[in-house]
Scaffold this motif. Structure first.
Motif, PDB file in Angstrom:
ATOM      1  N   SER A   1      13.434  38.380 -21.328  1.00 27.24           N
ATOM      2  CA  SER A   1      13.626  38.710 -22.745  1.00 27.24           C
ATOM      3  C   SER A   1      12.285  38.972 -23.419  1.00 27.24           C
ATOM      4  O   SER A   1      12.207  39.730 -24.387  1.00 27.24           O
TER       5      SER A   1
ATOM      6  N   ALA B   1      14.559  31.146 -25.963  1.00 30.32           N
ATOM      7  CA  ALA B   1      15.990  30.883 -26.079  1.00 30.32           C
ATOM      8  C   ALA B   1      16.643  31.470 -24.842  1.00 30.32           C
ATOM      9  O   ALA B   1      16.356  32.614 -24.483  1.00 30.32           O
TER      10      ALA B   1
ATOM     11  N   THR C   1      19.008  33.420 -22.631  1.00 35.42           N
ATOM     12  CA  THR C   1      19.903  34.544 -22.914  1.00 35.42           C
ATOM     13  C   THR C   1      21.296  34.208 -22.378  1.00 35.42           C
ATOM     14  O   THR C   1      21.447  33.786 -21.237  1.00 35.42           O
TER      15      THR C   1
ATOM     16  N   ASP D   1      19.102  43.405 -20.472  1.00 34.17           N
ATOM     17  CA  ASP D   1      18.586  42.037 -20.313  1.00 34.17           C
ATOM     18  C   ASP D   1      19.762  41.097 -20.074  1.00 34.17           C
ATOM     19  O   ASP D   1      20.764  41.154 -20.788  1.00 34.17           O
ATOM     20  N   VAL D   2      19.629  40.271 -19.070  1.00 35.42           N
ATOM     21  CA  VAL D   2      20.704  39.326 -18.757  1.00 35.42           C
ATOM     22  C   VAL D   2      20.133  37.913 -18.750  1.00 35.42           C
ATOM     23  O   VAL D   2      18.923  37.735 -18.771  1.00 35.42           O
TER      24      VAL D   2
HETATM   25 MG   LIG Z   1      16.320  35.861 -21.613  1.00 32.67          MG
END
Ligand SMILES: [Mg+2]
Ligand SMILES: Nc1nc2c(ncn2[C@@H]2O[C@H](COP(=O)(O)OP(=O)(O)OP(=O)(O)O)[C@@H](O)[C@H]2O)c(=O)[nH]1
Length: 323
Positions: free
Chosen positions: A51, A182, A184, A203-204
């Motif tokens: 992220s 944080a 994801t 993004d995972v």
């Molecule tokens: Mg992430």
């Protein structure tokens, strides 16, 4: 038999011809654009920096954070401070360390801290509570052994700047946003307009429970950007696509090798203790070998050493990756 239209009777005006040509042209352009769109999938274990790369891409390619997002990051900073410090305190038990008796009442205050609401400044009493507990020698001792308990690595950054964060008019800077943490949950897709094509970045979540969602993301993927935390002396996984591997958190890695010898974890490492360069080469080779093994079709794997929190560096690395 159906009626047959004779073309002879239909007049095609110049205007219609022009419209037709225009429609064909824009159809062609749309097809070209689609064929040029690249889809980059970010993969890697939890906390490896996926992220963070996405945030940097947004900064570099000007997909600005909305005021709503900035407000969420502001709230997340307070959450990272309180929850982060509490996770250090929780880890102390296993390390057989205790908070000094005069600070023990502060622990409950941290545990009780509630989340910040929209527009609410950080409760000022927490500035000194956090400061005092953070400076507790045993808390520091535990934090320096963070690798034993996977403690958050952004605490030094935020705790060294408490006065700024507790200013009632505080707004997170770009660097603050990049440093927040944080997990994801789910999948986010962001489109970037690059010079001559579009890039869709996916993004995972990398936590174990999130990984089963990865399978839904592989359709039409043109490249996979795989992240590994160098500072986690972690391990790798490679897929059957063109792959790019980021050996990330190089800044933390350089600090860590000064006091934690790689040889203790990888006995075949033959560099000197504290030699970050030899360490990087060692991991680069290991991953390249792994990739080769997993890579029956001999696809290229590109390996970069990165610090995802460093926008200037990411600008250069991503420019190379986007090629
Ligand atoms: Mg992430
Ligand atoms: N110092 C430093 N911190 C980094 C680096 N890359 C990421 N971080 C920090 O590591 C934390 C986790 O990064 P994320 O990008 O949220 O990790 P993730 O891979 O998306 O994690 P999941 O969403 O749980 O899969 C954040 O606090 C980042 O600021 C780096 O190169 N150096």
């Amino acid at each position: 038999m159906g009626a047959c239209m004779s073309s002879g009777g239909v007049e095609i005006t110049e205007e219609e011809k022009r419209l037709h040509r225009e429609a064909e042209k824009s159809l062609k352009e749309a097809k070209l654009k689609l064929s040029k769109q690249v889809k980059v999938l970010l993969l890697g274990s939890g906390d490896s920096g996926k992220s963070t790369i996405l945030k940097q891409m947004r900064l570099i390619h000007r997909v600005p954070f909305s005021s709503q997002e900035i407000e969420s990051y502001r709230q997340l900073v307070f959450n990272n401070l309180t929850h982060g410090l509490y996770s250090v305190i929780e880890a102390m038990e296993d390390m057989e360390l205790e908070v000094s008796p005069e600070n023990s009442w502060l622990v409950q205050k941290i545990q009780e801290a509630s989340d910040i609401k929209d527009g609410e400044p950080f409760p000022i009493e927490y500035r000194d509570i956090l400061k005092q507990l953070w400076e507790d020698p045993n808390v520091q001792a535990a934090y320096s052994r963070g690798n034993e308990a996977a403690l958050p690595e952004n605490l030094t950054y935020f705790f060294s700047d408490l006065d700024r964060l507790f200013d009632p008019s505080y707004q997170p800077t770009e660097q603050d946003i990049v440093q927040t943490r944080a997990r994801t949950i789910g999948i986010t897709e962001t489109v970037f307009t690059l010079r001559d094509h579009e890039m869709l970045m996916v993004d995972v979540g990398g936590q174990k429970s999130e990984r089963r969602k990865w399978i839904h993301c592989f359709q039409d993927v043109t490249s996979i950007l795989f992240l590994v935390s160098l500072s986690g002396y972690d391990q790798c996984l490679v897929e059957d696509k063109d792959a790019i591997l980021f050996l990330n958190k190089n800044d933390l890695f350089e600090k860590k090798v000064q006091h934690s010898d790689i040889k203790n974890f990888f006995p075949d490492f033959d560099g000197e203790p504290g030699d970050a360069k030899a360490g990087r080469e060692y991991f680069r080779k290991r991953f390249a070998r792994l990739a080769q093994k997993a890579n029956a079709k001999e696809r290229e794997i590109y390996i970069h050493v990165t610090t995802a929190t460093d926008t200037a560096m990411l600008r250069v690395v991503m420019a190379a990756v986007e090629e």
